[in-house]
Design a protein around this motif. Structure first.
Motif, PDB file in Angstrom:
ATOM      1  N   ALA A  71      -3.201  61.470  88.383  1.00 15.86           N
ATOM      2  CA  ALA A  71      -2.140  60.943  86.300  1.00 15.86           C
ATOM      3  C   ALA A  71      -1.875  62.636  85.847  1.00 15.86           C
ATOM      4  O   ALA A  71      -0.550  62.888  85.773  1.00 15.86           O
ATOM      5  CB  ALA A  71      -2.840  59.993  85.733  1.00 15.86           C
ATOM      6  N   THR A  72      -2.907  63.387  85.983  1.00 14.61           N
ATOM      7  CA  THR A  72      -2.319  64.986  85.938  1.00 14.61           C
ATOM      8  C   THR A  72      -1.272  65.635  86.210  1.00 14.61           C
ATOM      9  O   THR A  72      -0.449  66.408  85.485  1.00 14.61           O
ATOM     10  CB  THR A  72      -3.768  65.874  85.775  1.00 14.61           C
ATOM     11  OG1 THR A  72      -4.830  65.055  85.228  1.00 14.61           O
ATOM     12  CG2 THR A  72      -3.246  67.132  85.463  1.00 14.61           C
ATOM     13  N   ASN A  73      -1.633  65.737  87.877  1.00 14.17           N
ATOM     14  CA  ASN A  73      -0.706  66.692  88.618  1.00 14.17           C
ATOM     15  C   ASN A  73       1.520  66.485  88.665  1.00 14.17           C
ATOM     16  O   ASN A  73       1.869  66.452  88.759  1.00 14.17           O
ATOM     17  CB  ASN A  73      -1.100  66.771  90.511  1.00 14.17           C
ATOM     18  CG  ASN A  73      -2.251  67.044  89.880  1.00 14.17           C
ATOM     19  OD1 ASN A  73      -2.501  68.235  89.410  1.00 14.17           O
ATOM     20  ND2 ASN A  73      -2.907  66.982  90.985  1.00 14.17           N
ATOM     21  N   LEU A  74       1.201  64.631  87.734  1.00 14.71           N
ATOM     22  CA  LEU A  74       1.702  63.604  87.933  1.00 14.71           C
ATOM     23  C   LEU A  74       3.165  64.731  87.428  1.00 14.71           C
ATOM     24  O   LEU A  74       3.886  64.401  87.060  1.00 14.71           O
ATOM     25  CB  LEU A  74       1.742  62.061  88.493  1.00 14.71           C
ATOM     26  CG  LEU A  74       3.154  61.448  88.237  1.00 14.71           C
ATOM     27  CD1 LEU A  74       4.299  61.691  89.212  1.00 14.71           C
ATOM     28  CD2 LEU A  74       2.867  60.180  88.318  1.00 14.71           C
ATOM     29  N   GLU A  75       1.996  64.412  85.793  1.00 13.31           N
ATOM     30  CA  GLU A  75       2.893  64.461  84.462  1.00 13.31           C
ATOM     31  C   GLU A  75       3.143  66.054  84.260  1.00 13.31           C
ATOM     32  O   GLU A  75       4.132  66.182  84.164  1.00 13.31           O
ATOM     33  CB  GLU A  75       1.854  64.787  83.576  1.00 13.31           C
ATOM     34  CG  GLU A  75       2.297  64.845  82.280  1.00 13.31           C
ATOM     35  CD  GLU A  75       3.095  64.163  81.742  1.00 13.31           C
ATOM     36  OE1 GLU A  75       3.434  64.319  80.541  1.00 13.31           O
ATOM     37  OE2 GLU A  75       3.195  62.410  82.440  1.00 13.31           O
ATOM     38  N   GLN A  76       2.155  67.169  85.421  1.00 10.85           N
ATOM     39  CA  GLN A  76       2.687  68.289  85.854  1.00 10.85           C
ATOM     40  C   GLN A  76       4.248  68.162  86.044  1.00 10.85           C
ATOM     41  O   GLN A  76       5.220  69.144  85.655  1.00 10.85           O
ATOM     42  CB  GLN A  76       1.734  68.827  85.915  1.00 10.85           C
ATOM     43  CG  GLN A  76       2.001  70.605  85.431  1.00 10.85           C
ATOM     44  CD  GLN A  76       2.285  71.252  84.837  1.00 10.85           C
ATOM     45  OE1 GLN A  76       1.562  70.773  83.967  1.00 10.85           O
ATOM     46  NE2 GLN A  76       3.549  71.822  84.573  1.00 10.85           N
ATOM     47  N   ARG A  77       4.840  67.633  87.556  1.00 15.28           N
ATOM     48  CA  ARG A  77       5.921  67.575  88.014  1.00 15.28           C
ATOM     49  C   ARG A  77       6.141  67.272  86.937  1.00 15.28           C
ATOM     50  O   ARG A  77       7.619  67.669  86.728  1.00 15.28           O
ATOM     51  CB  ARG A  77       5.352  66.608  89.128  1.00 15.28           C
ATOM     52  CG  ARG A  77       4.696  66.823  90.195  1.00 15.28           C
ATOM     53  CD  ARG A  77       4.982  66.264  91.909  1.00 15.28           C
ATOM     54  NE  ARG A  77       3.866  67.109  92.373  1.00 15.28           N
ATOM     55  CZ  ARG A  77       3.302  66.157  93.714  1.00 15.28           C
ATOM     56  NH1 ARG A  77       4.794  64.734  94.219  1.00 15.28           N
ATOM     57  NH2 ARG A  77       3.274  66.321  94.684  1.00 15.28           N
ATOM     58  N   ILE A  78       6.542  65.718  86.116  1.00 17.15           N
ATOM     59  CA  ILE A  78       7.769  65.573  85.248  1.00 17.15           C
ATOM     60  C   ILE A  78       8.069  66.742  84.002  1.00 17.15           C
ATOM     61  O   ILE A  78       9.437  67.078  83.345  1.00 17.15           O
ATOM     62  CB  ILE A  78       6.665  64.499  84.299  1.00 17.15           C
ATOM     63  CG1 ILE A  78       6.773  63.018  86.100  1.00 17.15           C
ATOM     64  CG2 ILE A  78       8.349  63.874  83.571  1.00 17.15           C
ATOM     65  CD1 ILE A  78       6.429  61.732  85.166  1.00 17.15           C
ATOM     66  N   LYS A  79       7.134  67.387  83.643  1.00 15.88           N
ATOM     67  CA  LYS A  79       7.168  68.421  82.476  1.00 15.88           C
ATOM     68  C   LYS A  79       7.381  70.185  83.321  1.00 15.88           C
ATOM     69  O   LYS A  79       8.829  70.862  82.260  1.00 15.88           O
ATOM     70  CB  LYS A  79       5.616  69.000  81.873  1.00 15.88           C
ATOM     71  CG  LYS A  79       5.249  68.144  81.314  1.00 15.88           C
ATOM     72  CD  LYS A  79       3.917  68.816  80.099  1.00 15.88           C
ATOM     73  CE  LYS A  79       3.278  67.568  80.083  1.00 15.88           C
ATOM     74  NZ  LYS A  79       2.207  67.681  79.610  1.00 15.88           N
ATOM     75  N   ASN A  80       7.746  69.579  84.500  1.00 18.18           N
ATOM     76  CA  ASN A  80       8.391  71.490  85.023  1.00 18.18           C
ATOM     77  C   ASN A  80       9.529  70.771  85.198  1.00 18.18           C
ATOM     78  O   ASN A  80      10.413  71.780  85.131  1.00 18.18           O
ATOM     79  CB  ASN A  80       7.923  71.657  86.539  1.00 18.18           C
ATOM     80  CG  ASN A  80       6.478  71.771  86.571  1.00 18.18           C
ATOM     81  OD1 ASN A  80       5.702  72.940  85.739  1.00 18.18           O
ATOM     82  ND2 ASN A  80       5.018  71.929  87.463  1.00 18.18           N
ATOM     83  N   THR A  81      10.142  69.760  85.048  1.00 14.35           N
ATOM     84  CA  THR A  81      11.707  69.569  85.278  1.00 14.35           C
ATOM     85  C   THR A  81      12.342  69.423  84.004  1.00 14.35           C
ATOM     86  O   THR A  81      13.264  69.626  84.099  1.00 14.35           O
ATOM     87  CB  THR A  81      12.163  68.019  85.638  1.00 14.35           C
ATOM     88  OG1 THR A  81      10.931  67.181  84.990  1.00 14.35           O
ATOM     89  CG2 THR A  81      11.399  67.813  87.448  1.00 14.35           C
ATOM     90  N   GLN A  82      11.399  69.812  82.675  1.00  9.90           N
ATOM     91  CA  GLN A  82      11.594  69.500  81.412  1.00  9.90           C
ATOM     92  C   GLN A  82      13.149  68.734  81.301  1.00  9.90           C
ATOM     93  O   GLN A  82      13.954  68.505  79.823  1.00  9.90           O
ATOM     94  CB  GLN A  82      12.637  70.924  81.633  1.00  9.90           C
ATOM     95  CG  GLN A  82      11.796  72.118  80.950  1.00  9.90           C
ATOM     96  CD  GLN A  82      12.056  73.305  80.731  1.00  9.90           C
ATOM     97  OE1 GLN A  82      12.920  74.057  80.934  1.00  9.90           O
ATOM     98  NE2 GLN A  82      11.405  74.436  80.542  1.00  9.90           N
TER      99      GLN A  82
END
Length: 286
Positions: free
Chosen positions: A247-258
């Motif tokens: 979940a942490t890595n998935l959330e980071q992927r999402i945040k990276n797209t803004q």
């Protein structure tokens, strides 16, 4: 033809939903579809094809966000996308929000659907049809995937239900050719109906997909305008590790797209693959 003030969906024989018609905006039958577009005071504009509800202004974002962003964020490196169907433009709109995607092909059998949705549902596509990454092909989806020489990172089957010309997109032959036209680590996803009322169709999809992909599953979203329970989306890939991202890595992927969303988020994403036991038990018997 619709002449009454109430529209009754005829997808299921003995039960269904009703919508009041405030105003009929379009009504015509062509060689592919019988299309009706009308105004409803709660759901806004509604498009019906062959007596089956396709999309509404009010809740379209749930369907389009889930069918698009779940595979994109699980994969992490999508560059080339094929949309089969999707003439209302909602899937295209969500894909175009990802700047990292380089190439988008849309195959739609009926150009009339595209033109009608540009006119009556402009917020669905939100000008995405003008995106320079897009190539539109007017063709039967099965015929295209059988004859194309291209490969894709992601294939999204945004089909009607398996009736009429939409049935081609639920055939074993279609799934096989989709598999053959995916790059390594590629993903196939598709609209697969409401399990509670379309169990046999979904079981058949599961059996067919299992022939060709190592990792086959379904995920779900509750969409108010689709009658009978949660909408099921099929998932197929050969990479067993894609759905193991934490979940942490998935959330980071999402945040990276803004990017921001109206329905989709990382928790919804992960939980959507946890299916009710009656569905799990039925699929395990397939």
């Amino acid at each position: 033809m619709i002449n009454e003030k109430i529209w009754h969906e005829k997808l299921h024989r003995h039960i269904g939903q009703y919508f009041s018609i405030d105003k009929i905006l379009y009504q015509k039958k062509n060689k592919y579809h019988d299309i009706v577009i009308f105004q409803n005071s709660i759901m806004g504009r509604i498009m019906v094809i062959d007596d089956v509800l396709q999309t509404t202004e009010k809740d379209e974002f749930i369907y389009h966000e889930m069918l698009t962003h779940v595979p994109i964020f699980y994969h992490g490196f999508i560059k080339k996308v094929l949309i089969v169907g999707g003439g209302d433009g909602g899937i295209l709109r969500e894909i175009c929000r990802h700047n990292s995607i380089e190439n988008i092909t849309m195959v739609e059998i009926d150009i009339n659907v595209i033109e009608l949705c540009k006119k009556f549902f402009p917020r669905h596509s939100n000008n995405a049809y003008k995106d320079p990454r897009l190539k539109i092909v007017i063709d039967n989806g099965l015929n295209f995937i059988k004859t194309t020489k291209e490969k894709f990172d992601l294939i999204i089957s945004d089909s009607t239900d398996p009736i009429g010309c939409g049935n081609d997109l639920f055939l074993s032959e279609f799934y096989l050719h989709c598999k053959n036209h995916l790059f390594e680590n590629g993903i196939f996803v598709g609209q697969n109906g409401i399990f509670f009322l379309q169990k046999n169709n979904i079981n058949q999809s599961y059996k067919k997909l299992k022939k060709y992909f190592n990792d086959v599953s379904f995920y779900q979203a509750t969409i108010p305008s689709y009658y009978g329970g949660a909408m099921m989306f099929s998932w197929g890939t050969d990479n067993m590790d894609l759905r193991k991202i934490n979940a942490t890595n998935l959330e980071q992927r999402i945040k990276n797209t803004q990017l921001s969303f109206n329905y989709y988020n990382s928790k919804i994403h992960i939980s959507s693959f946890y299916l009710p036991e009656y569905i799990v038990n039925t699929l395990n018997k397939s």
